[in-house]
Design a protein around this motif. Structure first.
Motif, mmCIF file in Angstrom:
data_model
loop_
_atom_site.group_PDB
_atom_site.id
_atom_site.type_symbol
_atom_site.label_atom_id
_atom_site.label_comp_id
_atom_site.label_asym_id
_atom_site.label_seq_id
_atom_site.Cartn_x
_atom_site.Cartn_y
_atom_site.Cartn_z
ATOM 1 N N ARG A 226 0.867 -1.334 -0.105
ATOM 2 C CA ARG A 226 -0.036 0.015 0.088
ATOM 3 C C ARG A 226 1.109 1.091 -0.051
ATOM 4 N NH1 ARG A 226 -2.187 -0.325 4.951
ATOM 5 N NH2 ARG A 226 -1.114 1.459 5.708
ATOM 6 N N MET A 227 0.601 2.256 -0.773
ATOM 7 C CA MET A 227 1.364 3.339 -0.698
ATOM 8 C C MET A 227 0.558 4.545 0.004
ATOM 9 S SD MET A 227 2.429 5.955 -3.929
ATOM 10 C CE MET A 227 1.236 6.567 -4.592
ATOM 11 N N ASP A 228 1.311 4.980 0.998
ATOM 12 C CA ASP A 228 0.707 6.012 1.959
ATOM 13 C C ASP A 228 1.080 7.231 1.430
ATOM 14 O OD1 ASP A 228 -0.254 3.833 3.881
ATOM 15 O OD2 ASP A 228 1.799 3.323 4.302
ATOM 16 N N LYS A 229 2.092 7.497 0.779
ATOM 17 C CA LYS A 229 2.492 8.890 0.619
ATOM 18 C C LYS A 229 3.765 8.898 -0.255
ATOM 19 C CE LYS A 229 4.288 13.196 2.860
ATOM 20 N NZ LYS A 229 4.878 13.786 4.042
ATOM 21 N N PHE A 230 3.505 9.968 -1.373
ATOM 22 C CA PHE A 230 4.355 10.114 -2.308
ATOM 23 C C PHE A 230 4.889 11.535 -2.333
ATOM 24 C CE2 PHE A 230 6.113 11.070 -6.443
ATOM 25 C CZ PHE A 230 7.002 10.224 -6.722
ATOM 26 N N ALA A 231 6.328 11.837 -2.332
ATOM 27 C CA ALA A 231 7.006 13.063 -2.509
ATOM 28 C C ALA A 231 7.984 13.048 -3.556
ATOM 29 C CB ALA A 231 7.678 13.468 -1.078
ATOM 30 N N ALA A 232 8.214 14.194 -4.154
ATOM 31 C CA ALA A 232 9.035 14.499 -5.572
ATOM 32 C C ALA A 232 9.468 15.929 -5.360
ATOM 33 C CB ALA A 232 8.590 14.261 -6.706
ATOM 34 N N THR A 233 10.903 16.009 -5.569
ATOM 35 C CA THR A 233 11.396 17.260 -5.753
ATOM 36 C C THR A 233 12.106 17.330 -7.062
ATOM 37 O OG1 THR A 233 13.624 16.334 -4.614
ATOM 38 C CG2 THR A 233 12.017 17.132 -3.266
ATOM 39 N N TYR A 234 12.052 18.667 -7.550
ATOM 40 C CA TYR A 234 12.673 19.014 -9.176
ATOM 41 C C TYR A 234 13.419 20.251 -9.016
ATOM 42 C CZ TYR A 234 8.285 16.019 -9.753
ATOM 43 O OH TYR A 234 7.340 15.250 -9.877
ATOM 44 N N ALA A 245 8.655 7.166 -1.956
ATOM 45 C CA ALA A 245 7.029 6.766 -1.747
ATOM 46 C C ALA A 245 7.209 6.004 -0.503
ATOM 47 C CB ALA A 245 6.777 5.740 -2.896
ATOM 48 N N ASP A 246 6.419 6.328 0.489
ATOM 49 C CA ASP A 246 6.234 5.667 1.697
ATOM 50 C C ASP A 246 5.147 4.344 1.247
ATOM 51 O OD1 ASP A 246 7.760 7.586 2.837
ATOM 52 O OD2 ASP A 246 6.079 8.623 3.517
ATOM 53 N N ILE A 247 5.895 3.078 1.551
ATOM 54 C CA ILE A 247 5.197 1.915 1.287
ATOM 55 C C ILE A 247 4.953 1.003 2.706
ATOM 56 C CG2 ILE A 247 5.165 -0.302 0.113
ATOM 57 C CD1 ILE A 247 5.095 1.933 -1.855
ATOM 58 N N THR A 248 3.762 0.551 2.745
ATOM 59 C CA THR A 248 3.460 -0.122 3.941
ATOM 60 C C THR A 248 3.281 -1.797 3.315
ATOM 61 O OG1 THR A 248 2.201 1.419 5.317
ATOM 62 C CG2 THR A 248 1.724 -1.125 5.545
ATOM 63 N N ALA A 249 4.260 -2.533 3.751
ATOM 64 C CA ALA A 249 4.356 -4.105 3.126
ATOM 65 C C ALA A 249 3.851 -4.952 4.074
ATOM 66 C CB ALA A 249 5.938 -4.406 2.801
ATOM 67 N N THR A 250 2.804 -6.037 3.912
ATOM 68 C CA THR A 250 2.419 -6.883 4.647
ATOM 69 C C THR A 250 2.849 -8.375 4.216
ATOM 70 O OG1 THR A 250 0.420 -5.483 5.289
ATOM 71 C CG2 THR A 250 0.434 -7.941 5.821
ATOM 72 N N GLN A 251 3.569 -8.780 4.918
ATOM 73 C CA GLN A 251 4.012 -10.420 4.427
ATOM 74 C C GLN A 251 4.246 -11.324 5.620
ATOM 75 O OE1 GLN A 251 8.090 -10.588 2.479
ATOM 76 N NE2 GLN A 251 7.136 -11.954 1.241
ATOM 77 N N HIS A 252 3.817 -12.398 5.735
ATOM 78 C CA HIS A 252 3.699 -13.384 6.681
ATOM 79 C C HIS A 252 3.065 -13.022 8.066
ATOM 80 C CE1 HIS A 252 6.805 -15.220 4.220
ATOM 81 N NE2 HIS A 252 7.574 -14.458 4.502
ATOM 82 N N SER A 256 5.203 -3.747 7.797
ATOM 83 C CA SER A 256 6.250 -2.903 8.159
ATOM 84 C C SER A 256 6.000 -1.610 7.098
ATOM 85 C CB SER A 256 7.646 -3.796 7.808
ATOM 86 O OG SER A 256 7.628 -4.417 6.566
ATOM 87 N N THR A 257 6.687 -0.644 7.341
ATOM 88 C CA THR A 257 6.781 0.482 6.401
ATOM 89 C C THR A 257 8.145 0.686 5.973
ATOM 90 O OG1 THR A 257 7.484 1.962 8.435
ATOM 91 C CG2 THR A 257 5.032 1.847 7.852
ATOM 92 N N HIS A 258 8.245 1.302 4.650
ATOM 93 C CA HIS A 258 9.621 1.198 3.915
ATOM 94 C C HIS A 258 9.273 2.564 3.038
ATOM 95 C CE1 HIS A 258 10.523 -3.046 4.651
ATOM 96 N NE2 HIS A 258 9.015 -3.191 4.914
ATOM 97 N N VAL A 259 10.695 3.081 2.817
ATOM 98 C CA VAL A 259 10.661 4.096 1.721
ATOM 99 C C VAL A 259 11.225 3.626 0.430
ATOM 100 C CG1 VAL A 259 11.917 6.285 1.272
ATOM 101 C CG2 VAL A 259 11.206 5.549 3.674
ATOM 102 N N LEU A 260 10.569 3.856 -0.496
ATOM 103 C CA LEU A 260 10.912 3.230 -1.760
ATOM 104 C C LEU A 260 11.261 4.326 -2.738
ATOM 105 C CD1 LEU A 260 10.745 0.574 -3.612
ATOM 106 C CD2 LEU A 260 8.542 1.495 -4.495
ATOM 107 N N GLN A 261 12.493 4.143 -3.048
ATOM 108 C CA GLN A 261 13.218 5.374 -4.163
ATOM 109 C C GLN A 261 13.762 4.622 -5.520
ATOM 110 O OE1 GLN A 261 15.412 8.351 -2.139
ATOM 111 N NE2 GLN A 261 15.580 6.878 -0.224
#
Length: 513
Positions: A226-234, A245-252, A256-261
């Protein structure tokens, strides 16, 4: 027939053929680097086909958008694999025999060798052998006649060893890629921000997917994103600097939350998630003629670097008569739109002035009629069905209009559409490649083998010791400009009490076959 097959096999397994096939493989991979590929970015392939309607379909027919899964790329790949195996196995066997075999006997006349020294003071054979072994020469001592001792030494098998390691590493790269293709899988997904658009790893939820030959749907790991938030700079010119992108991953059963770049994938158990692109999804609220509201969130695809985006929003279930429960199928509503994150100063320019949302506008063209969802034919979620438009079952409904977030537009029948807001979306690639460790080891071994192949110099030296003196000869087994200096240093090391005689040949080293 047997002789023809033998000649064909020899030709295929020659090093020249392997080099030609390797060159062809590199050339065949060029379209995969120049043209967008479906397994990486299906939306770019779709846009490319729309922009190049004349020769785009021809390229697609010949697999130029699926280069690495094409029959012609696979044919070159398999031929190269077969050629390398047929070439390397005999070479490896010959090299192993050469390494286990003792150095050859000394030639009768050292003066015919590229480097030689005569009339040297005699030295004990054990001292000569010890000096050579300190320099990591393989040595053997022979006594062909009374009073004569011959010492043969050789060194430099690292060159051929490195050469073989390099080519076996190349073979392992091919094996790793093939293994990953058979037992790996990948899929692409456009993920809109919010809980309502969470994604779980099943084939039905992918926009594009490909499974290896030995992978079934039940082999996919179980997780949800699930994507909770996205931020971009230019930068000021619109060039992106960061995508996060702030991602919430559910497994097993654990979240857990992660920052995807970009270039920093999320590593899950059994899959890696990579961030590929970003865009906007306008949220529209349509109020039909019976006063019922319908909300739609549709991803619009960027068509330039400033994220000028186009797409459609469809409302197939509107205008249901509450008293009769019936619906006029010809009253379905669709909107074809262009989204500008930042309105340009010149209104006639139909492209965004900046990729961030500084002054957003949404241009909409309403359509009314039959959208074609019930026809059973596959439809794109990014365009209206052109077949319905051509058949006049779906036509424009009023003039186009432009909306700000929060504004409403009124259609000719009194119904309204409101541009509520936009949601962010990202395109992600989810991939599992079990061949990556093999490729990593192969790439490392390839560099080591290349280093050994370039630095190794194979050479032989001979000494003949008689009761009255000693002579020496040297033979490089390839191009080695510094062999004369090394040979002189070896002779000086085994005869420390006497200078090197002036008769020592200092001729240029040449390759002796």
């Amino acid at each position: 027939m047997v002789s023809i097959s033998r000649r064909a096999w020899r030709q295929l397994t020659s090093m020249r053929t392997a080099l030609v096939l390797l060159f062809l493989l590199a050339v065949a991979a060029i379209p995969g680097s120049v043209l967008p590929q479906r397994n990486v970015s299906p939306e770019k392939v779709r846009q490319y086909l729309q922009d190049n309607t004349e020769w785009g379909p021809t390229l697609d027919r010949f697999f130029f958008f699926d280069v690495y899964a094409s029959p012609w790329f696979s044919a070159i790949y398999l031929l190269l694999f077969t050629s390398l195996v047929g070439c390397l196995v005999p070479r490896f066997r010959s090299h192993l025999v050469a390494m286990l075999r003792k150095p050859p006997a000394a030639p009768a006349r050292f003066s015919r060798l590229p480097a030689s020294a005569e009339d040297l003071p005699a030295a004990p054979a054990a001292d000569v052998v010890a000096a050579l072994r300190r320099r990591r020469f393989r040595t053997v001592v022979r006594t062909p006649s009374d009073g004569v001792t011959e010492i043969s030494a050789e060194k430099g098998y690292l060159k051929e060893t490195g050469n073989l390691v390099f080519h076996f590493a190349l073979l392992s790269l091919l094996i790793g890629v093939a293994y990953g293709s058979w037992f790996g899988w990948h899929g692409n997904r456009l993920l809109i921000q919010g809980q309502d658009f969470a994604f779980c790893n099943t084939l039905l939820n992918y926009d594009e997917h490909a499974l290896g030959a030995q992978v079934g749907e039940g082999d996919l790991p179980r997780f949800c994103l699930r994507m909770d938030k996205f931020a971009a700079t230019y930068l000021d010119n619109g060039q992106p600097v960061t995508y996060k992108a702030d991602i919430t991953a559910t497994q097993h059963g654990r979240s857990s939350t992660h920052v995807l770049q970009v270039n920093d994938p999320l590593r899950l158990d059994g899959a890696n998630v990579s961030l590929l692109g970003h865009g906007y999804a306008p949220v529209l609220r349509y109020t039909d003629k019976y006063g019922k509201t319908h909300e739609n969130v549709s991803a619009f695809l960027p068509k330039d670097g400033m994220l000028t985006s186009d797409g459609v929003a469809t409302f197939p279930d509107v205008n249901l008569n509450p008293s009769t429960g019936t619906r006029d199928e010809k009253s379905q509503i669709g909107f074809s739109g262009v989204y500008l994150p930042t309105l340009p100063s010149d209104p006639s320019v139909s492209s965004s002035a900046f990729p961030a949302e500084k002054d957003p506008r949404l241009m909409l063209q309403p359509y009314r009629g039959v959208l074609g969802f019930d026809a059973g034919a596959p439809l794109s979620v990014y365009t209206l069905d052109q077949r319905q438009i051509d058949a006049k079952r779906l036509s424009k409904f009023g003039e186009p209009f432009m909306l700000k977030p929060g504004e409403k537009g009124t259609l000719p029948d009194g119904t309204t559409v409101e541009f509520v807001r936009t949601e962010q979306w990202i395109s992600i690639s989810i991939r599992h490649d079990p061949g990556q460790p093999i490729v990593l080891v192969g790439a490392s071994a390839l560099l080591v083998g290349l280093l050994g192949s370039l630095t190794g110099k194979r050479r032989r030296v001979f000494f003949r010791i008689t009761p009255t003196g000693m002579s020496a000869g040297g033979l490089p087994r390839g191009d080695y400009p510094g062999f004369a200096e090394e040979f002189a240093a070896i002779v000086a090391a085994v005869t420390p009490a006497a200078p090197v005689p002036s008769q020592m040949a200092q001729t240029d080293v040449k390759e002796v076959v």
